[in-house]
Design a protein around this motif. Structure first.
Motif, PDB file in Angstrom:
ATOM      1  N   GLU A   1     -84.686  -1.967 -25.720  1.00 21.74           N
ATOM      2  CA  GLU A   1     -84.604  -2.587 -24.398  1.00 21.74           C
ATOM      3  C   GLU A   1     -85.384  -3.892 -24.327  1.00 21.74           C
ATOM      4  O   GLU A   1     -84.919  -4.874 -23.762  1.00 21.74           O
ATOM      5  N   ALA A   2     -86.602  -3.913 -24.896  1.00 20.43           N
ATOM      6  CA  ALA A   2     -87.437  -5.113 -24.785  1.00 20.43           C
ATOM      7  C   ALA A   2     -86.779  -6.290 -25.484  1.00 20.43           C
ATOM      8  O   ALA A   2     -86.695  -7.392 -24.932  1.00 20.43           O
ATOM      9  N   ARG A   3     -86.314  -6.075 -26.717  1.00 19.99           N
ATOM     10  CA  ARG A   3     -85.680  -7.163 -27.464  1.00 19.99           C
ATOM     11  C   ARG A   3     -84.427  -7.651 -26.743  1.00 19.99           C
ATOM     12  O   ARG A   3     -84.198  -8.867 -26.617  1.00 19.99           O
TER      13      ARG A   3
ATOM     14  N   GLU B   1     -83.298 -11.204 -25.159  1.00 22.52           N
ATOM     15  CA  GLU B   1     -82.112 -11.904 -25.641  1.00 22.52           C
ATOM     16  C   GLU B   1     -81.176 -12.265 -24.490  1.00 22.52           C
ATOM     17  O   GLU B   1     -80.572 -13.347 -24.493  1.00 22.52           O
ATOM     18  N   LEU B   2     -81.063 -11.371 -23.519  1.00 20.07           N
ATOM     19  CA  LEU B   2     -80.221 -11.688 -22.361  1.00 20.07           C
ATOM     20  C   LEU B   2     -80.805 -12.866 -21.588  1.00 20.07           C
ATOM     21  O   LEU B   2     -80.069 -13.761 -21.143  1.00 20.07           O
ATOM     22  N   ALA B   3     -82.130 -12.886 -21.428  1.00 21.61           N
ATOM     23  CA  ALA B   3     -82.763 -14.008 -20.728  1.00 21.61           C
ATOM     24  C   ALA B   3     -82.511 -15.313 -21.471  1.00 21.61           C
ATOM     25  O   ALA B   3     -82.260 -16.360 -20.857  1.00 21.61           O
ATOM     26  N   ARG B   4     -82.577 -15.264 -22.797  1.00 19.93           N
ATOM     27  CA  ARG B   4     -82.273 -16.458 -23.596  1.00 19.93           C
ATOM     28  C   ARG B   4     -80.820 -16.884 -23.368  1.00 19.93           C
ATOM     29  O   ARG B   4     -80.512 -18.075 -23.253  1.00 19.93           O
TER      30      ARG B   4
ATOM     31  N   ASP C   1     -77.904  -1.875 -26.395  1.00 17.44           N
ATOM     32  CA  ASP C   1     -78.819  -1.005 -27.131  1.00 17.44           C
ATOM     33  C   ASP C   1     -78.082   0.188 -27.725  1.00 17.44           C
ATOM     34  O   ASP C   1     -78.362   0.609 -28.849  1.00 17.44           O
ATOM     35  N   ALA C   2     -77.136   0.741 -26.984  1.00 12.76           N
ATOM     36  CA  ALA C   2     -76.385   1.897 -27.479  1.00 12.76           C
ATOM     37  C   ALA C   2     -75.588   1.561 -28.737  1.00 12.76           C
ATOM     38  O   ALA C   2     -75.328   2.442 -29.567  1.00 12.76           O
ATOM     39  N   GLU C   3     -75.215   0.270 -28.893  1.00 14.00           N
ATOM     40  CA  GLU C   3     -74.383  -0.112 -30.046  1.00 14.00           C
ATOM     41  C   GLU C   3     -75.167  -0.794 -31.161  1.00 14.00           C
ATOM     42  O   GLU C   3     -74.639  -0.949 -32.273  1.00 14.00           O
TER      43      GLU C   3
END
Length: 493
Positions: free
Chosen positions: A74-76, A80-83, A67-69
């Protein structure tokens, strides 16, 4: 390489240095040295599942870094990490099943013409794969993404060229992948990370690199594709370059459900600030009352969308320049004008043009992909104008048909015209969102991709394999997968 905050445009920290030619050579040779270890399919599956577990365990840190980059939120990024971790486990299951080896056995048959000898065929890994990370998916299409997962599943070590939009995230997740390799009993160098523009060029030219996977721009992808083809020994280059993702709205659909279609398009084209490769960037809508109501609904929906931050200031500037140029075309209107807002944000919008006007020429690239929350709506008066415009549309990842119902009279002929244009056809749905599934195809005619393969789904593994046949080979000399006893229990056809 500096990590930059897209919300402010300011540098956060220096993460790494650009790799030189010697660094690239060392990285590729280190990866190549692991090919033998990756031959163990059990260890490969263990690596993929371990990597998924480590990424899940570091969720808070990974999401915060990304998110910082990227400012994707956070939600998206949690989704994406779960995917990403589900995809790693999905390919581990594919490795265990072993059907991707495509084992085929032809028994001797002297009665055929010519006589058939004993033939046994399977697929084997190509070798080191170069992966070029995407800007818009810092996880699912980057260091731990589908190219890396499918290549490792195939038995190919990976050298990843990190995207400059998220170098710190890339370093973090690459470290987790390398740790997973060690915990799985494999060399850490099954995954190696590099940074820098020049490293990308040197990587695709390295003689030990056997194939490449790329997600990015047409310009950058085509340059690397040409370099891969110009090598003394050319290699496969599986690039995803650019896609307009056309949508056709039938007259019956515009009359039956214009507000629904307008709201659906607005949600799809602004998802992720319009920075999805499957964003619907061009729409053919009819003239008349139904089409007018659709345009009004789209305008109303977009006016309610808050300004958002794009992945990088330079992408924002390109978006603003491209949309401004689009409005300079004679006959173009902007019912909702895409614009910049402070600080470093953009507001979505759309352009409209008569189909006949577009057929007279496209000097400002209305039929080319524009990264960001904008789409072009071409209004047609007659059915044959749809065909004439579609004939100008290049290859795409997706093409969408919006109908009134299954009995819509224009649906069969329009589906036939859309089929040659894309790798995935949608009816009464929207193209953003690409499921990781066996029947998925994420690819399409050039410039959507440079090859007829998919980068998402189980068959993505096929990019990193080549077939080999053994003829008249004694059983003890055959790979175990091809022996009659089938000691590894792989599917044999």
């Amino acid at each position: 390489m500096w990590s930059v905050d897209p919300r402010t445009g300011k540098r956060r920290e220096q993460v790494a240095v650009e790799a030189g030619a010697d660094d690239v050579d060392r990285a590729v040779r280190a990866a190549h040295a692991t090919v033998g270890a990756l031959a163990d399919r059990t260890a490969r599956a263990r690596l993929l599942r371990t990597a998924a577990g480590l990424l899940d365990g570091a969720r808070t840190e990974v999401v915060a870094a990304a998110d910082a980059e990227t400012a994707l939120g956070e939600a998206r990024l949690t989704g994406e990490l779960a995917r990403t971790t589900a995809q790693l486990r999905y390919f581990a299951d594919i490795v265990d099943e072993a059907a991707f080896l495509d084992v085929r056995i032809s028994r001797p048959d002297p009665s055929t013409t010519p006589p058939t000898p004993d033939l046994r065929r399977m697929k084997i890994p190509l070798g080191v794969v170069a992966v070029y990370a995407a800007s818009n998916f810092p996880l699912a299409f980057s260091v731990p993404g589908g190219d890396t997962a499918s290549a490792l599943a195939a038995g190919c070590p990976v050298v990843v060229k990190a995207h400059p939009c998220h170098p710190a995230t890339s370093e973090l997740v690459a470290g987790l992948l390398r740790r997973a390799a060690a915990e799985a009993g494999l060399p850490e160098d099954v995954v190696v990370l590099l940074h820098g523009f020049r490293a990308g060029v040197d990587l695709v030219r390295h003689p030990l690199v056997a194939a490449a996977g790329f997600t990015g721009s047409v310009r950058g992808g085509r340059a690397l594709f040409d370099a891969a083809a110009a090598r003394p020994v050319p290699i496969p280059f599986h690039g995803e370059l650019g896609s307009l993702n056309p949508v056709v709205i039938t007259e019956a659909a515009a009359a039956a459900r214009p507000e629904e279609i307008g709201a659906g398009l607005a949600a799809s084209m602004t998802m992720g600030q319009g920075q999805f490769c499957t964003k619907p960037g061009f729409v053919l809508a009819p003239e008349g009352p139904g089409g007018d109501r659709f345009v009004a609904a789209l305008a109303d929906a977009l006016k309610g969308v808050e300004p958002g931050v794009m992945l990088a200031p330079r992408m924002r500037e390109h978006f603003l320049t491209a949309t401004a140029e689009g409005t300079r075309t004679d006959g173009v209107d902007a019912p909702v004008r895409p614009a910049g807002a402070e600080p470093l944000t953009v507001t979505p919008g759309f352009l409209t043009i008569a189909a006949d006007t577009l057929l007279d020429g496209d000097p400002h690239g209305l039929l080319q992909e524009t990264f960001g929350p904008v789409t072009v709506v071409a209004r047609y008066a007659k059915r044959d104008q749809v065909s004439a415009v579609l004939a100008l549309v290049p290859g795409n990842l997706t093409a969408t048909l919006q109908t009134a119902d299954a009995d819509d009279p224009d649906a069969p002929s329009l589906l036939a015209e859309l089929t040659p244009l894309a790798g995935r056809i949608l009816v009464d749905a929207w193209p953003t969102g690409v499921a990781v599934a066996d029947a998925q195809h994420h690819g399409g005619p050039y410039p959507a991709t440079t090859s007829p393969f998919t980068s998402v789904g189980g068959t993505a593994i096929e990019r990193w394999l080549r077939p080999i046949s053994y003829q008249s080979t004694p059983q003890p000399l055959l790979p175990p997968e091809l022996r009659d006893a089938n000691p590894l229990g792989v599917p044999q056809r």
